[in-house]
Design a protein around this motif. Structure first.
Motif, PDB file in Angstrom:
ATOM      1  N   SER A  12      13.316  -4.059  -4.099  1.00 34.44           N
ATOM      2  CA  SER A  12      12.209  -3.881  -5.045  1.00 34.44           C
ATOM      3  C   SER A  12      10.856  -4.103  -4.391  1.00 34.44           C
ATOM      4  CB  SER A  12      12.375  -4.838  -6.234  1.00 34.44           C
ATOM      5  OG  SER A  12      12.141  -6.190  -5.852  1.00 34.44           O
ATOM      6  N   TYR A  13      10.807  -4.907  -3.335  1.00 32.78           N
ATOM      7  CA  TYR A  13       9.541  -5.194  -2.652  1.00 32.78           C
ATOM      8  C   TYR A  13       9.137  -4.086  -1.676  1.00 32.78           C
ATOM      9  CZ  TYR A  13       9.901 -10.090  -4.216  1.00 32.78           C
ATOM     10  OH  TYR A  13       9.982 -11.241  -4.960  1.00 32.78           O
ATOM     11  N   GLY A  14      10.047  -3.220  -1.325  1.00 34.57           N
ATOM     12  CA  GLY A  14       9.755  -2.210  -0.318  1.00 34.57           C
ATOM     13  C   GLY A  14       8.772  -1.162  -0.805  1.00 34.57           C
ATOM     14  N   THR A  15       7.995  -0.616   0.117  1.00 29.87           N
ATOM     15  CA  THR A  15       7.051   0.460  -0.197  1.00 29.87           C
ATOM     16  C   THR A  15       7.201   1.578   0.822  1.00 29.87           C
ATOM     17  OG1 THR A  15       5.215  -0.325   1.190  1.00 29.87           O
ATOM     18  CG2 THR A  15       5.398  -1.264  -1.038  1.00 29.87           C
ATOM     19  N   GLU A  16       6.899   2.781   0.406  1.00 32.32           N
ATOM     20  CA  GLU A  16       6.999   3.921   1.307  1.00 32.32           C
ATOM     21  C   GLU A  16       6.003   3.813   2.452  1.00 32.32           C
ATOM     22  OE1 GLU A  16       8.242   7.109   3.262  1.00 32.32           O
ATOM     23  OE2 GLU A  16       9.263   6.104   1.588  1.00 32.32           O
ATOM     24  N   GLN A  17       4.832   3.275   2.163  1.00 32.52           N
ATOM     25  CA  GLN A  17       3.831   3.122   3.223  1.00 32.52           C
ATOM     26  C   GLN A  17       4.343   2.196   4.325  1.00 32.52           C
ATOM     27  OE1 GLN A  17       1.137   4.739   3.821  1.00 32.52           O
ATOM     28  NE2 GLN A  17       0.528   3.520   5.596  1.00 32.52           N
ATOM     29  N   ASN A  18       4.952   1.076   3.918  1.00 34.07           N
ATOM     30  CA  ASN A  18       5.516   0.169   4.917  1.00 34.07           C
ATOM     31  C   ASN A  18       6.658   0.825   5.676  1.00 34.07           C
ATOM     32  OD1 ASN A  18       3.774  -1.953   4.421  1.00 34.07           O
ATOM     33  ND2 ASN A  18       5.147  -2.988   3.001  1.00 34.07           N
ATOM     34  N   ARG A  19       7.469   1.588   4.983  1.00 36.77           N
ATOM     35  CA  ARG A  19       8.586   2.262   5.655  1.00 36.77           C
ATOM     36  C   ARG A  19       8.075   3.207   6.743  1.00 36.77           C
ATOM     37  NH1 ARG A  19      10.882   1.807   0.392  1.00 36.77           N
ATOM     38  NH2 ARG A  19      10.079   3.820  -0.335  1.00 36.77           N
ATOM     39  N   GLY A  28      14.110   2.272  12.416  1.00 38.98           N
ATOM     40  CA  GLY A  28      15.201   3.142  12.023  1.00 38.98           C
ATOM     41  C   GLY A  28      15.105   3.543  10.559  1.00 38.98           C
ATOM     42  N   GLU A  29      16.202   4.005  10.002  1.00 39.28           N
ATOM     43  CA  GLU A  29      16.195   4.505   8.629  1.00 39.28           C
ATOM     44  C   GLU A  29      16.765   3.513   7.621  1.00 39.28           C
ATOM     45  OE1 GLU A  29      14.693   7.233   7.577  1.00 39.28           O
ATOM     46  OE2 GLU A  29      14.044   7.551   9.646  1.00 39.28           O
ATOM     47  N   ASN A  30      17.461   2.497   8.098  1.00 34.68           N
ATOM     48  CA  ASN A  30      18.041   1.501   7.192  1.00 34.68           C
ATOM     49  C   ASN A  30      17.008   0.407   6.962  1.00 34.68           C
ATOM     50  OD1 ASN A  30      19.584  -0.263   5.710  1.00 34.68           O
ATOM     51  ND2 ASN A  30      21.193  -0.518   7.248  1.00 34.68           N
ATOM     52  N   LEU A  31      16.116   0.630   6.029  1.00 35.84           N
ATOM     53  CA  LEU A  31      15.042  -0.330   5.756  1.00 35.84           C
ATOM     54  C   LEU A  31      14.499  -0.132   4.352  1.00 35.84           C
ATOM     55  CD1 LEU A  31      11.668   0.663   7.447  1.00 35.84           C
ATOM     56  CD2 LEU A  31      13.494   2.279   6.972  1.00 35.84           C
ATOM     57  N   TYR A  32      13.852  -1.195   3.848  1.00 34.78           N
ATOM     58  CA  TYR A  32      13.200  -1.133   2.535  1.00 34.78           C
ATOM     59  C   TYR A  32      11.687  -1.044   2.665  1.00 34.78           C
ATOM     60  CZ  TYR A  32      17.758  -2.763   0.870  1.00 34.78           C
ATOM     61  OH  TYR A  32      19.092  -2.890   0.613  1.00 34.78           O
ATOM     62  N   GLY A  60      22.705  -4.678   8.554  1.00 35.79           N
ATOM     63  CA  GLY A  60      22.057  -3.776   9.497  1.00 35.79           C
ATOM     64  C   GLY A  60      20.683  -3.322   9.050  1.00 35.79           C
ATOM     65  N   ASN A  61      20.241  -3.819   7.894  1.00 37.22           N
ATOM     66  CA  ASN A  61      18.953  -3.424   7.337  1.00 37.22           C
ATOM     67  C   ASN A  61      17.820  -4.154   8.058  1.00 37.22           C
ATOM     68  OD1 ASN A  61      16.688  -4.205   5.184  1.00 37.22           O
ATOM     69  ND2 ASN A  61      17.542  -2.229   4.584  1.00 37.22           N
ATOM     70  N   TYR A  62      16.782  -3.404   8.390  1.00 37.35           N
ATOM     71  CA  TYR A  62      15.644  -3.953   9.149  1.00 37.35           C
ATOM     72  C   TYR A  62      15.032  -5.180   8.475  1.00 37.35           C
ATOM     73  CZ  TYR A  62      10.842  -4.111  10.983  1.00 37.35           C
ATOM     74  OH  TYR A  62       9.645  -4.515  11.513  1.00 37.35           O
ATOM     75  N   ASP A  63      14.669  -5.049   7.200  1.00 35.88           N
ATOM     76  CA  ASP A  63      14.015  -6.156   6.497  1.00 35.88           C
ATOM     77  C   ASP A  63      14.959  -7.338   6.321  1.00 35.88           C
ATOM     78  OD1 ASP A  63      11.512  -4.486   5.518  1.00 35.88           O
ATOM     79  OD2 ASP A  63      13.290  -3.317   5.012  1.00 35.88           O
ATOM     80  N   ALA A  64      16.219  -7.042   6.013  1.00 34.27           N
ATOM     81  CA  ALA A  64      17.213  -8.099   5.829  1.00 34.27           C
ATOM     82  C   ALA A  64      17.422  -8.879   7.125  1.00 34.27           C
ATOM     83  CB  ALA A  64      18.528  -7.498   5.345  1.00 34.27           C
ATOM     84  N   ARG A  65      17.407  -8.175   8.248  1.00 30.10           N
ATOM     85  CA  ARG A  65      17.615  -8.866   9.526  1.00 30.10           C
ATOM     86  C   ARG A  65      16.426  -9.756   9.880  1.00 30.10           C
ATOM     87  NH1 ARG A  65      21.143  -5.027  13.695  1.00 30.10           N
ATOM     88  NH2 ARG A  65      23.136  -5.504  12.654  1.00 30.10           N
ATOM     89  N   ILE A  66      15.228  -9.302   9.588  1.00 30.11           N
ATOM     90  CA  ILE A  66      14.070 -10.158   9.863  1.00 30.11           C
ATOM     91  C   ILE A  66      14.153 -11.420   9.002  1.00 30.11           C
ATOM     92  CG2 ILE A  66      11.573 -10.337   9.599  1.00 30.11           C
ATOM     93  CD1 ILE A  66      11.330  -8.074  11.250  1.00 30.11           C
TER      94      ILE A  66
END
Length: 226
Positions: A12-19, A28-32, A60-66
């Motif tokens: 829910s916190y993800g934005t297209e601009q950040n992506r 990569g493509e696995n991110l929010y 494997g998600n970028y944001d989840a891993r950080i």
């Protein structure tokens, strides 16, 4: 916080601009596309939770891993797991975060020695970033500890792989800012190396000039003490 709720919040916190931005930095493509501010807020709520960190990393998600590196418990982080993690990701922001976690472990020098010696571009980068973390934040190591790494930088930086080279340049700066003696040696080495060129892809990132960066940081620190 339970894992499904946390994943829902990240999404829910993800934005297209950040992506868009994060993709340019190798996410990569696995991110929010979650902002750093939101990740810090989640860390504040969760504090430390090793089991949850391992679940997040496994996505494997970028944001989840950080976030995983932010909430992992250094006291529970097993060496085998840390080694597994560093070999599983090839995004430099995630490796930056992983190095920051490694710096909190009881003996980060084990990983510094291993990773800076790696022929793998990304593991090498993580090792040099870890050395920079230790040089900046851990005062228990004497200047002599850093001397061999400076020699390594002088002899191998310009022939190292792209991202490893960037990590080495940043480590040179961090070590140079640690003490006057190390600064003198770092400046000498920077002059010997000349311009350091790193390909940053489609980003606006630039490779800092070590001498100028050290001087600028010293001036800022002096001003803050006035």
């Amino acid at each position: 916080m339970e894992f499904p709720e946390l994943i829902n919040r990240l999404e829910s916190y993800g934005t297209e601009q950040n992506r868009k931005i994060y993709r340019r930095h190798g996410a990569g493509e696995n991110l929010y596309g979650v902002s750093t501010a939101n990740l810090k807020q989640l860390k504040k709520e969760i504090k430390q939770d090793q089991a949850l960190a391992e679940q997040l990393w496994g996505t494997g998600n970028y944001d989840a891993r950080i976030l995983a590196t932010m909430i992992a418990d250094p006291k529970q982080m097993q060496p085998e797991l840390l080694e597994k993690w560093v070999q599983e990701d090839r995004s430099y922001p995630v490796l930056d975060a992983l190095a920051a976690l490694a710096a909190k472990l009881p003996d980060p020098t084990v990983w510094i020695d291993e990773w800076t010696s790696s022929d793998d571009e990304w593991i090498g980068y993580a090792g040099w970033h870890l050395l920079a973390q230790v040089a900046t934040h851990d005062k228990k190591y004497p200047d002599d500890y850093f001397a061999p790494f400076l020699s390594n930088i002088e002899t191998t930086l310009q022939t190292s792989k792209n991202r490893t080279k960037h990590g080495m340049n940043n480590a040179l700066i961090a070590v140079g800012l640690r003490s006057e003696a190390l600064e003198a040696e770092a400046v000498r080495i920077a002059k010997s190396l000349g311009k350091v060129v790193v390909d940053h892809g489609e980003t606006d990132c630039k490779t800092p000039d070590a001498i100028a960066y050290i001087e600028k940081t010293k001036a800022r620190r002096a001003k803050s003490k006035q």
